[in-house]
Design a protein around this motif. Sequence first.
Motif, PDB file in Angstrom:
ATOM      1  N   GLN A 148      49.077  52.137  25.220  1.00 54.52           N
ATOM      2  CA  GLN A 148      47.644  52.248  25.487  1.00 54.52           C
ATOM      3  C   GLN A 148      47.235  53.757  24.894  1.00 54.52           C
ATOM      4  OE1 GLN A 148      47.334  50.945  29.277  1.00 54.52           O
ATOM      5  NE2 GLN A 148      45.734  49.488  28.089  1.00 54.52           N
ATOM      6  N   ALA A 149      48.140  54.607  24.941  1.00 55.67           N
ATOM      7  CA  ALA A 149      47.655  56.055  24.259  1.00 55.67           C
ATOM      8  C   ALA A 149      47.584  55.851  22.827  1.00 55.67           C
ATOM      9  CB  ALA A 149      48.761  56.905  24.672  1.00 55.67           C
ATOM     10  N   GLY A 193      44.749  55.768  18.035  1.00 54.01           N
ATOM     11  CA  GLY A 193      44.396  55.003  16.630  1.00 54.01           C
ATOM     12  C   GLY A 193      42.957  54.903  16.674  1.00 54.01           C
ATOM     13  N   LYS A 194      42.323  54.099  17.536  1.00 49.72           N
ATOM     14  CA  LYS A 194      40.897  54.063  17.522  1.00 49.72           C
ATOM     15  C   LYS A 194      40.161  55.311  17.072  1.00 49.72           C
ATOM     16  CE  LYS A 194      40.141  49.520  18.643  1.00 49.72           C
ATOM     17  NZ  LYS A 194      40.262  48.423  19.667  1.00 49.72           N
ATOM     18  N   LYS A 195      40.633  56.452  17.903  1.00 52.46           N
ATOM     19  CA  LYS A 195      39.721  57.608  17.868  1.00 52.46           C
ATOM     20  C   LYS A 195      39.850  57.985  16.650  1.00 52.46           C
ATOM     21  CE  LYS A 195      40.813  60.695  20.851  1.00 52.46           C
ATOM     22  NZ  LYS A 195      41.491  60.766  22.080  1.00 52.46           N
ATOM     23  N   GLU A 196      41.182  58.246  15.851  1.00 53.88           N
ATOM     24  CA  GLU A 196      41.415  58.859  14.642  1.00 53.88           C
ATOM     25  C   GLU A 196      40.864  57.922  13.505  1.00 53.88           C
ATOM     26  OE1 GLU A 196      45.439  59.971  14.632  1.00 53.88           O
ATOM     27  OE2 GLU A 196      45.388  60.563  16.693  1.00 53.88           O
TER      28      GLU A 196
END
Lengths: 113, 429, 117
Positions: C31-32, C37-40
């Motif tokens: 999950q992290a 991945g989405k944030k970066e």
Amino acid sequence: MARYMFLYRESPEQLQHQPSPEEMQQVMQLWTNWMQQGAQAGWLIDGGDALKPESRSVDASLEVSDTATIEAKEVVGGYSLIEAASLEEAIEIAKGSPMPHSGGSVEVRLVGH
Amino acid sequence: MSDRKSETDSDLEFDSQPAELVENFFRHESARMVATLTRTFGVHRMQLIEDCIQTALVEAMRSWRHGVPKNPAGWVHRVAKNRVLDALRRDATHQKALAFAHLDQQSTDRMVDESFEESQIEDSLLRMIFVCCHPLLDPGSQVAITLKTLCGFSIDEIASGLLLPSETVKKRVQRARKKLAEADISTDLPRDDELHSRVSAVHNVLYLMFNEGYSASGGESVVRDDICEEATRLCYLLCHSPFARPDSKALLALHVFHAARLGGRMDDSGSSVLLEDQDRSLWDQRLIAIAKHWLQLSRTNTPSRFHFEAAIAQEHCVAESFDATDWTVIVRCYDRLIDLYDSPVYRLNRAIAIAHNGQPQQALEQLLSLKSGGQLESYQLLDCVLGRINEMCGNIDVAIQHYESFLASSIAPHQRRLVEARLASFDRR
Amino acid sequence: MSRFMFLQHGDCQGQTKSTPEQQAEGMKAWQAWMEDGKKEGWLLDPGSPLGSEAAIVRPDLSVTDGPLVEAKEVVGGYTIVEAENIDAACELAKRTMKLAGSGRIEVREFACFGEEE
């Protein structure tokens, strides 16, 4: 209905073959026809994309290597996503694709568990 | 998974109906790119350029299985450019030349992009025609390398189109490429003092190409019709250039008159149909009109052999029926042709025209003297023609002998079927 | 930027970890990974595992189906990422591999979308 991923596997012979422009035109026509057929019949979800031949592998010890040193067999040349009622139906669709006719294989995989 | 779909849609660059490539896309783009990149980087790099283009086209084919991009030509130009620049980056001589000219990779990059602009491509193709038809090369090599680099045919296709062994074609192309590279032939357009001979050389190649394609066309290989089409395309390019001469236009007219009749040359079973038996409604009236137009444009006080050949083709095309053909005009055209350019094939064709003009006996005498002169030994159709003219003279037994000896030689299947049918018709009488 | 596909070979999903605690921990780590991945911005599609329902259609149209015997050639899942080049993509593959713990990730660049090649 379930989703299946088609992984197009190309043999080394297939990759080495140098088609003439005329032959390329014919192969392209086959693929375009097949994809159009899929779009019309509704089984084609995503035509997908080709993958460039260069391939690296990262293993469990986080070493990066050239994939060719691990397996010189078939490489995955591209993928598509399709929809079918069963594995059997997906296999029939795969048989109709131009891939086997140009010497390659199609790996048919259920997406998800 | 669900948002992935919407993401890829915009990038895939095709709407719900995948785009289709235009006919002969790969062949024509290959030719356009060879011409463009050779003009930019020099004739001595032609082999490298052709290899890079092949790689780029294969990449395109592999990628486009999944969808043809909106601008396929732009896509493949970009990839080919990068392949060539990559290869040149590894080439020390090229790097030195760049430094010498105070150019860097970026300016080379820009140069290539500019050369791919539409107006430039036409110009590059024209320059490449002059390179491929360079007098340094013999006619056989000129035709082979023109078909390879300017029409994008493979060695095997050229071989099947010209009825030559692949090995022969391969050697011709390699030798031609090597000669051109070693002499580092410039892609500059011909200078005024050499213009006449250079344009004539191009005419000869286009004429040969068309004839080779046409005489063998309709056989088992589809390539042959394509060869005719390519010869016409290149001739058209020449006629639209500042280098067009009256005889260029007459040559184009000749090509188009012949092309107009392609449709009637075969029956459904794939055997040849004699001119006299052809269904003239299958001839392409639109092409006939275009050809007439070009023949009009080609008018000059010093007509060439292309003018007379085109005039003969026109007579056939405009005649309502075989019987309505004006053979007197045709015989006269052959007379002028022979004055201008005497050849046994013209004499043979004149004899046929004389026979149809009501003098088969005279035609037969001319043919026999040609034959005894040994000038037509390599002309495969001679027995076939002799058979036909003997038939017209009423010498059926002699005709049959000629047809039979024609069948005994190695001939194309569509010609064999025609003559077999002819023989069978005698049995029924 | 270019797009890359990770093809996971062998067991990469860490499903062999047996205890519920370990499984929960594994889930959390994934999950992290996904959130990061989405944030970066590099994770375009976390993809999906590919189930055991599988077949291979060969050039002669013969079909090998059912659980594939030659497990080595089977792809167990895929992920789509974005990276500057293949080296950067391999770094991302290492991050993913740390979670998977076993098997191998094959890194492949997409052909059609590489605008600047």
